[in-house]
Design a protein around this motif. Sequence first.
Motif, PDB file in Angstrom:
ATOM      1  N   THR A   6       0.913  -0.839  -0.306  1.00  0.00           N
ATOM      2  CA  THR A   6      -0.064  -0.018  -0.360  1.00  0.00           C
ATOM      3  C   THR A   6       0.722   1.490   0.085  1.00  0.00           C
ATOM      4  O   THR A   6       1.919   1.201  -0.149  1.00  0.00           O
ATOM      5  CB  THR A   6      -0.905  -0.193   1.289  1.00  0.00           C
ATOM      6  N   GLY A   7       0.322   2.100  -0.145  1.00  0.00           N
ATOM      7  CA  GLY A   7       0.852   3.749  -0.660  1.00  0.00           C
ATOM      8  C   GLY A   7       1.821   3.521  -1.546  1.00  0.00           C
ATOM      9  O   GLY A   7       1.868   3.198  -2.529  1.00  0.00           O
ATOM     10  N   GLU A  43      -3.871  -6.319   4.344  1.00  0.00           N
ATOM     11  CA  GLU A  43      -3.175  -5.176   3.961  1.00  0.00           C
ATOM     12  C   GLU A  43      -2.456  -4.487   5.843  1.00  0.00           C
ATOM     13  O   GLU A  43      -4.268  -5.205   6.543  1.00  0.00           O
ATOM     14  CB  GLU A  43      -3.609  -3.947   3.864  1.00  0.00           C
ATOM     15  N   ASP A  91       3.257   0.627   5.128  1.00  0.00           N
ATOM     16  CA  ASP A  91       2.555  -0.247   4.051  1.00  0.00           C
ATOM     17  C   ASP A  91       2.516  -1.809   4.058  1.00  0.00           C
ATOM     18  O   ASP A  91       3.337  -1.836   2.660  1.00  0.00           O
ATOM     19  CB  ASP A  91       2.555   0.855   2.744  1.00  0.00           C
TER      20      ASP A  91
END
Length: 530
Positions: A222-223, A247, A259
């Motif tokens: 993520t990110g 996640e 993340d």
Amino acid sequence: MYESRGQRHAITDQCPGSIPVLSVSSNGQWESARSRENSSRKECRDKERDRYGDGGKYAGRHSELKDRATCLTQNSTDRSRTPHPGNGINRDGTPRPVKGAWGQGRHRHPQHPLARTPTRPLQRNWEVCPVLRPPGGAMFEFSVLSYNILSQELLHRNASLYKHCHSRALPWEYRLPNLLAEIRHYNADILCLQEVQADHYEKQIKPALQEMGYQCEYKKRTGPNLDGCAVVFKPSRLSFLSAHPVEYFRSGIPPLDRDNVGLILLLQPVPTDCVQSDPSDFICVANTHLLYNPQRGDVKLAQLAVLLAEINRLSRLPGGSVNPVVMCGDLNSTPWSPLYSFLTTGFLEYQGIPVDRVSGQNSAPRGQRLLTAPLWSQRLGVDTHCLYDTNAQQQFHNYTTTTRPCRYYTTVPPLCDTTTPIIHTGAVSSQMTSDRPRIDHSLNLRSSYQHLLAHNGTPEVTTWNSTVDYILYTPPDAGTCSHLPDSRGLELLGRLSLVGKSELKAVRHLPNQHHSSDHLPLLARFRLHR
């Protein structure tokens, strides 16, 4: 024709494959020799550029340059005179490297770009493990490879960590063929890969693995991060049931503010003539890459709790039994650290442990912050047993995972029963009488590796200085989980040996000419009694 100091000189001799040799007068001898050497260097540059391109892959060959230098020396007018030492020629007639980076159209290092790296790869042998249960009945054997392949973006971002490496071993164009060759050589049934860069995965890695007969599943971090985790398997040997990306980032829920991700697949052995398919007979394969930061052991424990909760949910059957689990990944934690002990013993009394000692990465921890209860907020929906809270489970599941059933089935077989309690027995339950804050889990995980070299007892390493990569599995004896039948456990048959620090030092560490990641791949073979 050639002119020097106003005097015309005729070509009287010529060395095949070299520049012309001139006869000169005594007052012009020195300048003519220097002119011949300048012409030689220019011709070398032109021919190398024509043959390999400006900044080509191997711009300059030692033997060719040395032959030209020798030819120049032997055909000089004054044969007793040492050639004038220009930029490309030493006094002994051998070529000399020109200052400047490779790939800029100038003379390169006269030797092969990787000549200073080891000529032999690390020696790794196959270790056969003792089999406690004799073969018999319906069995399924399969192999698992776990490999952090080093994202190119992370390599560039942390370039200072790779100053010891030869610059020619670092480009992705060099590393990718090596990595794919390794994967092809080991020919594992299941691959768990970490630090897989998303664009490289889509354009290069996935197509190459599909050509090898693999099916690929991927979860990007993520990110703004560009890498993620992939689980790859051979559909000729294992049927795909479902994929469950996980996640770890939770907005507003400390300490889950990073993340990192995980990916879980449910795979079923392909039916044979002797053994028919059973919807409840599957293997739970988990792959993850936990946070690196040695100072944030609290984050790593929380990330691990989320992953274990999802593994528990997916591996449990309606009757309460649990299917076998294989958990792979770069856990950024060393053997016998508190985090490793939590995984392999099933519990951790964490109160008062320094946060920077949780992963064991720091040889001299300096932080003063200690772990305190609770380790994570109740809003996470995961309790201290690493199980989903009943009320928060569905909300958490919708937020963190995506289930994608296999296209060969119209429905996914029932995977979990949230109403069946998990019973803790054995070592874990005996320790749960303590009033000290603790976390625990019901999986009986064991490492495929012993973490000490068999021949000398020194620590094994999977990267520069330590072991941080693992293949964990649930063995048949089920120690801490009384409702896990022996028939659903995995038997370790063998593993690819690791090396020690001295072996890595001898090959100038990683990556290098033969090993194109800063981690070594782990490979283990298991037997499932069905």
